[in-house]
Design a protein around this motif. Structure first.
Motif, PDB file in Angstrom:
ATOM      1  N   HIS A 131       0.827  -1.207   0.000  1.00  0.00           N
ATOM      2  CA  HIS A 131       0.000   0.000   0.000  1.00  0.00           C
ATOM      3  C   HIS A 131       0.860   1.255   0.000  1.00  0.00           C
ATOM      4  O   HIS A 131       0.579   2.213  -0.724  1.00  0.00           O
ATOM      5  N   MET A 132       1.920   1.251   0.808  1.00  0.00           N
ATOM      6  CA  MET A 132       2.744   2.455   0.937  1.00  0.00           C
ATOM      7  C   MET A 132       4.129   2.294   0.320  1.00  0.00           C
ATOM      8  O   MET A 132       4.997   3.148   0.507  1.00  0.00           O
ATOM      9  N   ASN A 133       4.339   1.212  -0.435  1.00  0.00           N
ATOM     10  CA  ASN A 133       5.661   0.939  -1.018  1.00  0.00           C
ATOM     11  C   ASN A 133       6.736   1.093   0.054  1.00  0.00           C
ATOM     12  O   ASN A 133       7.660   1.911  -0.056  1.00  0.00           O
ATOM     13  N   ALA A 134       6.619   0.269   1.098  1.00  0.00           N
ATOM     14  CA  ALA A 134       7.513   0.345   2.253  1.00  0.00           C
ATOM     15  C   ALA A 134       8.962   0.136   1.832  1.00  0.00           C
ATOM     16  O   ALA A 134       9.257  -0.590   0.876  1.00  0.00           O
ATOM     17  N   GLY A 135       9.855   0.770   2.578  1.00  0.00           N
ATOM     18  CA  GLY A 135      11.263   0.619   2.265  1.00  0.00           C
ATOM     19  C   GLY A 135      12.148   0.935   3.452  1.00  0.00           C
ATOM     20  O   GLY A 135      11.713   1.527   4.439  1.00  0.00           O
ATOM     21  N   ALA A 136      13.405   0.528   3.348  1.00  0.00           N
ATOM     22  CA  ALA A 136      14.406   0.816   4.372  1.00  0.00           C
ATOM     23  C   ALA A 136      15.774   0.468   3.826  1.00  0.00           C
ATOM     24  O   ALA A 136      15.908  -0.428   2.973  1.00  0.00           O
ATOM     25  N   TYR A 137      16.788   1.185   4.315  1.00  0.00           N
ATOM     26  CA  TYR A 137      18.187   0.866   3.983  1.00  0.00           C
ATOM     27  C   TYR A 137      18.412   0.687   2.486  1.00  0.00           C
ATOM     28  O   TYR A 137      19.062  -0.255   2.037  1.00  0.00           O
ATOM     29  N   GLU A 164       1.858  -2.005 -13.754  1.00  0.00           N
ATOM     30  CA  GLU A 164       0.604  -1.330 -13.415  1.00  0.00           C
ATOM     31  C   GLU A 164       0.619  -0.708 -12.018  1.00  0.00           C
ATOM     32  O   GLU A 164      -0.332  -0.036 -11.627  1.00  0.00           O
ATOM     33  N   LEU A 165       1.689  -0.944 -11.264  1.00  0.00           N
ATOM     34  CA  LEU A 165       1.691  -0.552  -9.855  1.00  0.00           C
ATOM     35  C   LEU A 165       2.170   0.879  -9.602  1.00  0.00           C
ATOM     36  O   LEU A 165       1.956   1.427  -8.536  1.00  0.00           O
ATOM     37  N   LYS A 166       2.850   1.488 -10.575  1.00  0.00           N
ATOM     38  CA  LYS A 166       3.229   2.907 -10.512  1.00  0.00           C
ATOM     39  C   LYS A 166       3.756   3.297  -9.133  1.00  0.00           C
ATOM     40  O   LYS A 166       3.288   4.270  -8.523  1.00  0.00           O
ATOM     41  N   ALA A 167       4.716   2.553  -8.653  1.00  0.00           N
ATOM     42  CA  ALA A 167       5.237   2.794  -7.314  1.00  0.00           C
ATOM     43  C   ALA A 167       6.161   4.004  -7.283  1.00  0.00           C
ATOM     44  O   ALA A 167       6.923   4.256  -8.212  1.00  0.00           O
ATOM     45  N   ALA A 168       6.083   4.773  -6.201  1.00  0.00           N
ATOM     46  CA  ALA A 168       6.968   5.901  -5.952  1.00  0.00           C
ATOM     47  C   ALA A 168       7.276   5.899  -4.457  1.00  0.00           C
ATOM     48  O   ALA A 168       6.897   4.974  -3.735  1.00  0.00           O
ATOM     49  N   TYR A 169       7.950   6.946  -3.986  1.00  0.00           N
ATOM     50  CA  TYR A 169       8.309   7.004  -2.568  1.00  0.00           C
ATOM     51  C   TYR A 169       7.049   7.045  -1.705  1.00  0.00           C
ATOM     52  O   TYR A 169       6.263   7.976  -1.768  1.00  0.00           O
ATOM     53  N   ARG A 170       6.877   5.994  -0.932  1.00  0.00           N
ATOM     54  CA  ARG A 170       5.741   5.811  -0.008  1.00  0.00           C
ATOM     55  C   ARG A 170       4.392   5.960  -0.708  1.00  0.00           C
ATOM     56  O   ARG A 170       3.432   6.488  -0.142  1.00  0.00           O
ATOM     57  N   PHE A 171       4.329   5.485  -1.939  1.00  0.00           N
ATOM     58  CA  PHE A 171       3.097   5.606  -2.733  1.00  0.00           C
ATOM     59  C   PHE A 171       3.028   4.462  -3.740  1.00  0.00           C
ATOM     60  O   PHE A 171       4.044   3.978  -4.226  1.00  0.00           O
ATOM     61  N   SER A 175      -2.577   2.353  -3.146  1.00  0.00           N
ATOM     62  CA  SER A 175      -3.116   3.370  -2.236  1.00  0.00           C
ATOM     63  C   SER A 175      -3.982   4.376  -2.991  1.00  0.00           C
ATOM     64  O   SER A 175      -5.030   4.803  -2.502  1.00  0.00           O
ATOM     65  N   GLU A 176      -3.572   4.720  -4.189  1.00  0.00           N
ATOM     66  CA  GLU A 176      -4.315   5.696  -4.995  1.00  0.00           C
ATOM     67  C   GLU A 176      -5.725   5.198  -5.309  1.00  0.00           C
ATOM     68  O   GLU A 176      -6.711   5.936  -5.208  1.00  0.00           O
ATOM     69  N   LYS A 177      -5.850   3.931  -5.682  1.00  0.00           N
ATOM     70  CA  LYS A 177      -7.139   3.358  -6.080  1.00  0.00           C
ATOM     71  C   LYS A 177      -7.885   2.699  -4.915  1.00  0.00           C
ATOM     72  O   LYS A 177      -8.974   2.166  -5.087  1.00  0.00           O
TER      73      LYS A 177
END
Length: 298
Positions: A131-137, A164-171, A175-177
């Motif tokens: 949902h939030m394109n989680a990340g770390a390190y 189709e997922l159009k992921a970006a920083y914490r997005f 989440s958009e849809k």
């Protein structure tokens, strides 16, 4: 309540369930109707029923990067914690929405599959991570995500490819849809198990040294502002250790707000607002929350 229980007698449904039991901050009011489906089919049935009957619907994952307000949540809460399956298909790992990201990274390690090392300390669920394109390190979910199975708000099943997922920083598109994640497929690579373990041990040590794991918290509260680090801005504003009610800007890492005892969601929100105001006045930088805030005021 009686209608939904009669319609789904085989699904765990609770009334006025305290949501503080399901958030990492240990705060939050009650859910009107709290539902824990055990399968994708049960999840789809509940989501479709809510859509057809105009019942407000909220999806709850691991509650690790979430503040639920003290007034709780109206309508139906669907908690996906029981959708826990993790399996392997060649060099893919397929994990259901309720599986913990940490457990998925550990599963990949056990299978000598590399790519999820960055996630070994992220406490969220697979659904929340997508949902939030989680990340770390230096790593993000979108780096290794190949496909996702989701439900629309109307209960329609969809399979999404990476493109189709159009992921970006914490997005992400999810989440958009407002898609509801059911399952994720990760594309990994075979590697030496000891090499993967060493990397995970290094990241775990770094996390334990820097993050206030000894207190309940909602993780990193703010997104990284362009050209800055949120924690340093907060520290340089003289806010480290600042307390409102039972919520405190962590003494260990200023980007975290911890529950030092008896904090309410309102304490958290008041402290977040105070931090944002102070940083804005001192540095002219707008801190945007990474933590998700839902529910109603008391």
């Amino acid at each position: 309540m009686n209608d939904i229980q009669a319609k789904f007698p085989h699904i765990s449904i609770k009334l006025n369930e305290p949501l503080s039991n399901y958030t990492y901050t240990k705060t939050g009011g009650n859910a009107d109707i709290f539902v824990m489906p055990k399968t994708i089919e049960e999840t789809q049935a509940i989501v479709s029923y809510c859509h057809q009957n105009n019942i407000p619907l909220t999806i709850l994952g691991n509650g690790s990067n979430l503040i639920i307000k003290d007034g709780g949540i109206r309508g139906v809460i669907v908690h996906l914690d029981l959708l826990q399956s993790i399996k392997r298909n060649n060099t893919q790992v397929i994990a259901m929405s309720g599986a913990k990201l940490i457990d998925t990274a550990k599963f990949a390690l056990d299978e000598s599959l590399s790519g999820l090392e960055f996630a070994c300390g992220i406490p969220g669920s697979i659904g929340g991570a997508l949902h939030m394109n989680a990340g770390a390190y230096g790593g993000e979910i979108s780096d290794v995500l190949e496909a996702a199975t989701v439900l629309t708000q109307a209960g329609e099943l969809k399979k999404l490819k990476r493109s189709e997922l159009k992921a970006a920083y914490r997005f992400s598109t999810i989440s958009e849809k407002k898609y509801i994640v059911l399952e994720a497929t990760f594309a990994l690579q075979l590697d030496d198990k000891n090499t993967i373990q060493v990397k995970m041990d290094e990241l775990t040590a770094a996390r334990e040294a820097k993050q206030p794991l000894e207190y309940p918290s909602c993780g990193s509260v703010f997104k990284r502002p362009p050209g800055h680090f949120a924690g340093k801005l907060i520290q340089d504003s003289g806010l480290q250790g600042h307390i409102i009610g039972g919520a405190q800007v962590s003494l260990k890492h200023a980007g975290f707000i911890v529950n030092i005892g008896g904090a309410t969601a309102t304490d958290y929100m008041n402290l977040i607002a105070h931090v944002q105001k102070t940083v804005r006045e001192k540095f002219d930088v707008e801190l945007e929350t990474e933590v998700k805030i839902i529910g109603e005021d008391k």
